[in-house]
Write a protein that holds these residues in place. Structure first.
Motif, PDB file in Angstrom:
ATOM      1  N   PRO A 167       2.965  -3.320  -7.746  1.00  0.00           N
ATOM      2  CA  PRO A 167       2.344  -1.924  -7.409  1.00  0.00           C
ATOM      3  C   PRO A 167       1.736  -1.835  -6.199  1.00  0.00           C
ATOM      4  CG  PRO A 167       1.748  -2.791  -9.617  1.00  0.00           C
ATOM      5  CD  PRO A 167       2.257  -3.897  -9.108  1.00  0.00           C
ATOM      6  N   ALA A 168       1.778  -0.594  -5.454  1.00  0.00           N
ATOM      7  CA  ALA A 168       1.004  -0.323  -4.398  1.00  0.00           C
ATOM      8  C   ALA A 168      -0.485   0.194  -4.585  1.00  0.00           C
ATOM      9  CB  ALA A 168       1.942   0.554  -3.423  1.00  0.00           C
ATOM     10  N   GLU A 169      -1.319   0.063  -3.570  1.00  0.00           N
ATOM     11  CA  GLU A 169      -2.458   0.506  -3.662  1.00  0.00           C
ATOM     12  C   GLU A 169      -2.600   1.871  -2.843  1.00  0.00           C
ATOM     13  OE1 GLU A 169      -5.765   2.046  -5.087  1.00  0.00           O
ATOM     14  OE2 GLU A 169      -5.164   0.144  -5.882  1.00  0.00           O
ATOM     15  N   ALA A 170      -3.300   3.003  -3.139  1.00  0.00           N
ATOM     16  CA  ALA A 170      -3.321   4.092  -2.629  1.00  0.00           C
ATOM     17  C   ALA A 170      -4.952   4.244  -1.912  1.00  0.00           C
ATOM     18  CB  ALA A 170      -2.869   5.339  -3.016  1.00  0.00           C
ATOM     19  N   HIS A 171      -5.767   3.619  -2.491  1.00  0.00           N
ATOM     20  CA  HIS A 171      -7.211   3.922  -2.396  1.00  0.00           C
ATOM     21  C   HIS A 171      -7.577   2.957  -1.236  1.00  0.00           C
ATOM     22  CE1 HIS A 171     -11.271   4.702  -2.922  1.00  0.00           C
ATOM     23  NE2 HIS A 171     -10.885   5.645  -3.975  1.00  0.00           N
ATOM     24  N   PRO A 172      -8.011   3.624  -0.172  1.00  0.00           N
ATOM     25  CA  PRO A 172      -8.544   2.671   1.274  1.00  0.00           C
ATOM     26  C   PRO A 172      -9.744   1.755   0.749  1.00  0.00           C
ATOM     27  CG  PRO A 172      -8.172   4.961   1.826  1.00  0.00           C
ATOM     28  CD  PRO A 172      -8.100   5.024   0.204  1.00  0.00           C
ATOM     29  N   ARG A 173     -10.650   2.229  -0.218  1.00  0.00           N
ATOM     30  CA  ARG A 173     -11.728   1.350  -0.597  1.00  0.00           C
ATOM     31  C   ARG A 173     -11.233   0.058  -1.254  1.00  0.00           C
ATOM     32  NH1 ARG A 173     -16.210   0.052   0.981  1.00  0.00           N
ATOM     33  NH2 ARG A 173     -17.104   2.052   1.116  1.00  0.00           N
ATOM     34  N   ILE A 174     -10.146   0.141  -2.369  1.00  0.00           N
ATOM     35  CA  ILE A 174      -9.719  -0.900  -2.779  1.00  0.00           C
ATOM     36  C   ILE A 174      -9.112  -1.818  -2.078  1.00  0.00           C
ATOM     37  CG2 ILE A 174      -8.386  -1.639  -4.686  1.00  0.00           C
ATOM     38  CD1 ILE A 174      -9.066   0.995  -6.307  1.00  0.00           C
ATOM     39  N   VAL A 175      -8.307  -1.472  -1.095  1.00  0.00           N
ATOM     40  CA  VAL A 175      -7.794  -1.862   0.080  1.00  0.00           C
ATOM     41  C   VAL A 175      -8.676  -2.868   0.930  1.00  0.00           C
ATOM     42  CG1 VAL A 175      -6.034  -2.071   2.024  1.00  0.00           C
ATOM     43  CG2 VAL A 175      -5.563  -0.626   0.010  1.00  0.00           C
ATOM     44  N   PHE A 176      -9.579  -2.124   1.268  1.00  0.00           N
ATOM     45  CA  PHE A 176     -10.685  -2.818   2.227  1.00  0.00           C
ATOM     46  C   PHE A 176     -11.262  -3.788   1.200  1.00  0.00           C
ATOM     47  CE2 PHE A 176     -14.958  -2.740   4.123  1.00  0.00           C
ATOM     48  CZ  PHE A 176     -14.849  -2.739   5.338  1.00  0.00           C
ATOM     49  N   ILE A 180       1.035  -1.067  -0.113  1.00  0.00           N
ATOM     50  CA  ILE A 180       0.085  -0.004   0.092  1.00  0.00           C
ATOM     51  C   ILE A 180       1.020   1.262  -0.135  1.00  0.00           C
ATOM     52  CG2 ILE A 180      -1.903  -1.364   1.140  1.00  0.00           C
ATOM     53  CD1 ILE A 180      -0.970   0.014   3.837  1.00  0.00           C
ATOM     54  N   ALA A 181       0.195   2.505  -0.468  1.00  0.00           N
ATOM     55  CA  ALA A 181       1.074   3.645  -0.369  1.00  0.00           C
ATOM     56  C   ALA A 181       0.102   4.671  -0.200  1.00  0.00           C
ATOM     57  CB  ALA A 181       1.629   3.875  -1.954  1.00  0.00           C
ATOM     58  N   MET A 182       0.506   6.042  -0.213  1.00  0.00           N
ATOM     59  CA  MET A 182      -0.210   7.130   0.168  1.00  0.00           C
ATOM     60  C   MET A 182      -0.441   7.875  -1.215  1.00  0.00           C
ATOM     61  SD  MET A 182      -1.198   7.555   3.017  1.00  0.00           S
ATOM     62  CE  MET A 182      -1.384   9.461   3.356  1.00  0.00           C
ATOM     63  N   ASP A 183       0.402   7.785  -2.339  1.00  0.00           N
ATOM     64  CA  ASP A 183       0.357   8.707  -3.545  1.00  0.00           C
ATOM     65  C   ASP A 183      -0.178   7.650  -4.821  1.00  0.00           C
ATOM     66  OD1 ASP A 183       1.181  10.742  -2.210  1.00  0.00           O
ATOM     67  OD2 ASP A 183       3.288  10.432  -2.563  1.00  0.00           O
ATOM     68  N   LEU A 184      -0.673   8.501  -5.666  1.00  0.00           N
ATOM     69  CA  LEU A 184      -1.090   7.806  -6.927  1.00  0.00           C
ATOM     70  C   LEU A 184      -0.039   7.596  -7.885  1.00  0.00           C
ATOM     71  CD1 LEU A 184      -3.404   6.673  -8.513  1.00  0.00           C
ATOM     72  CD2 LEU A 184      -3.837   9.119  -9.514  1.00  0.00           C
ATOM     73  N   LEU A 185       0.567   6.394  -7.897  1.00  0.00           N
ATOM     74  CA  LEU A 185       1.957   6.230  -8.522  1.00  0.00           C
ATOM     75  C   LEU A 185       1.765   5.904 -10.007  1.00  0.00           C
ATOM     76  CD1 LEU A 185       3.591   4.206  -5.734  1.00  0.00           C
ATOM     77  CD2 LEU A 185       3.627   6.591  -6.234  1.00  0.00           C
ATOM     78  N   SER A 186       1.488   6.895 -10.707  1.00  0.00           N
ATOM     79  CA  SER A 186       0.932   6.661 -12.439  1.00  0.00           C
ATOM     80  C   SER A 186       1.912   6.949 -13.210  1.00  0.00           C
ATOM     81  CB  SER A 186      -0.614   7.187 -12.567  1.00  0.00           C
ATOM     82  OG  SER A 186      -0.321   8.663 -12.429  1.00  0.00           O
ATOM     83  N   THR A 187       3.104   7.286 -12.678  1.00  0.00           N
ATOM     84  CA  THR A 187       4.183   7.878 -13.701  1.00  0.00           C
ATOM     85  C   THR A 187       5.130   6.964 -14.335  1.00  0.00           C
ATOM     86  OG1 THR A 187       5.631   7.986 -11.651  1.00  0.00           O
ATOM     87  CG2 THR A 187       4.624   9.865 -12.390  1.00  0.00           C
ATOM     88  N   VAL A 201       3.547  -6.783   5.251  1.00  0.00           N
ATOM     89  CA  VAL A 201       2.705  -5.423   4.518  1.00  0.00           C
ATOM     90  C   VAL A 201       4.196  -4.613   4.317  1.00  0.00           C
ATOM     91  CG1 VAL A 201       1.235  -3.785   5.234  1.00  0.00           C
ATOM     92  CG2 VAL A 201       0.798  -5.786   6.212  1.00  0.00           C
ATOM     93  N   THR A 202       3.926  -3.764   3.292  1.00  0.00           N
ATOM     94  CA  THR A 202       4.651  -2.708   2.883  1.00  0.00           C
ATOM     95  C   THR A 202       3.890  -1.505   2.708  1.00  0.00           C
ATOM     96  OG1 THR A 202       4.838  -3.152   0.620  1.00  0.00           O
ATOM     97  CG2 THR A 202       6.531  -4.241   1.852  1.00  0.00           C
ATOM     98  N   PHE A 203       4.364  -0.248   3.221  1.00  0.00           N
ATOM     99  CA  PHE A 203       3.774   0.941   3.072  1.00  0.00           C
ATOM    100  C   PHE A 203       4.683   2.011   3.018  1.00  0.00           C
ATOM    101  CE2 PHE A 203       0.945   3.987   6.056  1.00  0.00           C
ATOM    102  CZ  PHE A 203       0.499   4.547   4.858  1.00  0.00           C
ATOM    103  N   GLN A 204       4.477   2.682   1.736  1.00  0.00           N
ATOM    104  CA  GLN A 204       4.995   3.882   1.383  1.00  0.00           C
ATOM    105  C   GLN A 204       4.233   5.267   1.688  1.00  0.00           C
ATOM    106  OE1 GLN A 204       5.547   4.446  -3.012  1.00  0.00           O
ATOM    107  NE2 GLN A 204       7.662   4.754  -2.690  1.00  0.00           N
ATOM    108  N   LEU A 205       5.082   6.011   2.699  1.00  0.00           N
ATOM    109  CA  LEU A 205       4.281   7.251   3.216  1.00  0.00           C
ATOM    110  C   LEU A 205       4.085   8.290   2.215  1.00  0.00           C
ATOM    111  CD1 LEU A 205       5.677   7.441   6.898  1.00  0.00           C
ATOM    112  CD2 LEU A 205       3.668   7.146   6.343  1.00  0.00           C
ATOM    113  N   ALA A 206       5.007   8.310   1.120  1.00  0.00           N
ATOM    114  CA  ALA A 206       5.007   9.199   0.092  1.00  0.00           C
ATOM    115  C   ALA A 206       6.151   8.590  -0.851  1.00  0.00           C
ATOM    116  CB  ALA A 206       5.351  10.688   0.371  1.00  0.00           C
ATOM    117  N   ARG A 207       6.062   9.021  -2.189  1.00  0.00           N
ATOM    118  CA  ARG A 207       6.877   8.573  -3.159  1.00  0.00           C
ATOM    119  C   ARG A 207       8.190   9.523  -3.090  1.00  0.00           C
ATOM    120  NH1 ARG A 207       7.039  10.432  -8.582  1.00  0.00           N
ATOM    121  NH2 ARG A 207       7.077   8.387  -9.188  1.00  0.00           N
ATOM    122  N   GLU A 208       9.113   8.976  -3.539  1.00  0.00           N
ATOM    123  CA  GLU A 208      10.471   9.989  -3.745  1.00  0.00           C
ATOM    124  C   GLU A 208      10.152  11.070  -4.628  1.00  0.00           C
ATOM    125  OE1 GLU A 208      13.565   9.867  -2.389  1.00  0.00           O
ATOM    126  OE2 GLU A 208      13.245   8.256  -0.889  1.00  0.00           O
TER     127      GLU A 208
END
Length: 449
Positions: free
Chosen positions: A183-192, A150-157, A300-307
């Motif tokens: 890929p990590a998921e940032a949307h709580p609904r999808i993770v849920f 999971i992550a906090m940002d939309l990683l679409s780059t 679990v892995t969690f990215q607080l924000a992307r570089e």
């Protein structure tokens, strides 16, 4: 004649429309009249491993604890850990040699792999299998999800993101093989839905969602039937767990409702997540607790924000973008703002550690049966170096880890040593990992205080 009480299976689910809700560890899941029944949780089987990534290093003088081997006096950035410091160990002078020549891409990519990323802007990227995925191959055999990213940002780059390195290195912490990023998921609904849905594609899951107002409403009948098999303590434990699930679901629904009224959402923030960074992060941390409590996953892995994130933090009074602040040129004002962001991130992790400690499980807490590594793949971001990394380890490892300490290595030591140690303590035994030169034995040695 000895009569044995029939225990509930550990993998007990409550099923509803499109729903599979795993339950926390209950006394009723332990066979009666056995040695195990005396201690409801079997520490040797309750092993969780988590990683929280803090991007772009930190202000090391404000990070490093000022005292000796005991974590008695905390630095400004680590000050939020005060209520939970006895469960946390800070480690100084760890390095990532394979992250050089010093980029944001390699900081992120090497953090869990300790491997050298192939310099490429194309799809022929190559890294290494990350430590979480090595653990997942063993710890994930008995769980619904081998691991959760999971992550906090939309990683679409896509394409090239940093000095000739493909964006895939910055976007992904976890790699199941040298050529397979996860890929990590940032949307709580999808993770849920991943945690509590019965599967199917996105359209099927959304159709199931429309058939019910709430996840818990769909399992109410089965829950009522199960309660007849549970004792008072188990009924209370299940009630608390279901209350936590319902509260997380309520917060997700509120965020989705609020986003429909937000005409100008943050472009880095997926639509339907809380507008506040802290609310979003707390929700993602709480989802991790539910996932581990229900034994849906143990890794679990969690990215607080992307570089290179340009996120601002107005809720703590920092209106400047994070990435430019890290290139501070020794400007005291910029360094102070960067440190405030560092402290904010640590405060959210401290809240998470406290919640894990407060979550009872068997003969201890969820934290007692977990190990979490918090840190960054970059040390001083102004120099883009990968030495003296800011690293914390939290948890109990079933009584094998003693917190409240600060371990300082005299010489630069591979971060891979720590990865190898954490793997070993959760029962995944390797001779070496990446450029490791041994284990961090000090982490699990008792300390007389």
């Amino acid at each position: 004649m000895i009569v044995m009480k029939k225990a509930l299976p550990r993998r007990t689910f409550l099923r509803g429309v499109g729903t599979a809700l795993a339950l926390p560890l209950l006394d009723a899941m332990v066979p009666s009249m056995t040695a195990l029944a005396a201690t409801p949780a079997d520490p040797s089987r309750l092993r969780r491993l988590g990683f929280v990534y803090m991007p772009m290093g930190c202000d090391l003088p404000r990070w490093t604890p000022p005292g000796g081997d005991v974590l008695d006096v905390l630095s400004p950035i680590l000050s939020p850990l005060e209520p939970v410091k006895k469960y946390v160990t800070a480690i100084s002078n760890l390095e990532l040699r394979n992250a050089y020549p010093g980029t944001h891409a390699t900081s992120n990519a090497s953090f869990l792999s300790a491997a050298r990323a192939k310099l490429t802007e194309s799809t022929d990227y190559y890294l290494g299998t990350t430590v979480d995925q090595i653990a997942a191959k063993q710890l994930g055999r008995e769980t619904q999800l081998p691991s959760l990213e999971i992550a906090m940002d939309l990683l679409s780059t896509v394409g090239q993101c940093d000095n000739g390195y493909a964006c895939v290195y910055q976007n992904n912490l976890s790699w199941s093989s040298p050529t397979t990023p996860l890929p990590a998921e940032a949307h709580p609904r999808i993770v849920f839905e991943r945690l509590f849905g019965e599967g199917g594609n996105a359209v099927e899951r959304r159709a199931a969602l429309k058939k019910r107002a709430s996840l818990l409403d769909s399992v109410a009948e089965e829950m009522a039937r199960l309660k007849n098999q549970l004792g008072p303590a188990d009924r209370e434990k299940v009630a608390q767990y279901l209350d936590a699930v319902r509260e997380v679901e309520r917060r997700i629904q509120k965020a989705e409702a609020d986003s429909r009224e937000d005409a100008l959402p943050d472009l880095d923030r997926p639509v339907g997540v809380p507008a506040s960074y802290a609310d979003h992060a707390r929700l993602m941390f709480d989802l991790q607790i539910l996932a581990m409590q229900g034994d849906v996953t143990r890794v679990v892995t969690f990215q607080l924000a992307r570089e290179t994130s340009n996120r601002t933090y107005p809720e703590i009074g920092v209106f400047d973008s994070h990435h430019p602040l890290t290139h501070h040129g020794n400007d005291p004002a910029k360094i102070a703002k960067m440190a405030r962001i560092n402290q904010f991130h640590v405060s959210l992790f401290a809240e998470f550690v406290a919640k894990m400690q407060a979550t009872r499980e068997g003969d201890g807490s969820l934290l007692d049966h977990s190990l979490y590594l918090y840190g960054s793949g970059m040390g001083n971001p102004n120099l883009h170096d990968h030495k003296d990394l800011p690293i914390l380890v939290a948890g109990g490892a079933a009584g094998r880890m003693k917190g409240g300490r600060h371990i300082r290595f005299k010489e630069p030591t591979p971060l891979a040593n720590l990865h190898l140690t954490l793997l070993d303590k959760v029962g995944v035994h390797l001779d070496s990992f990446a450029d490791s030169r041994g284990q961090v034995d000090e982490l699990f040695e008792p300390l007389a205080i």
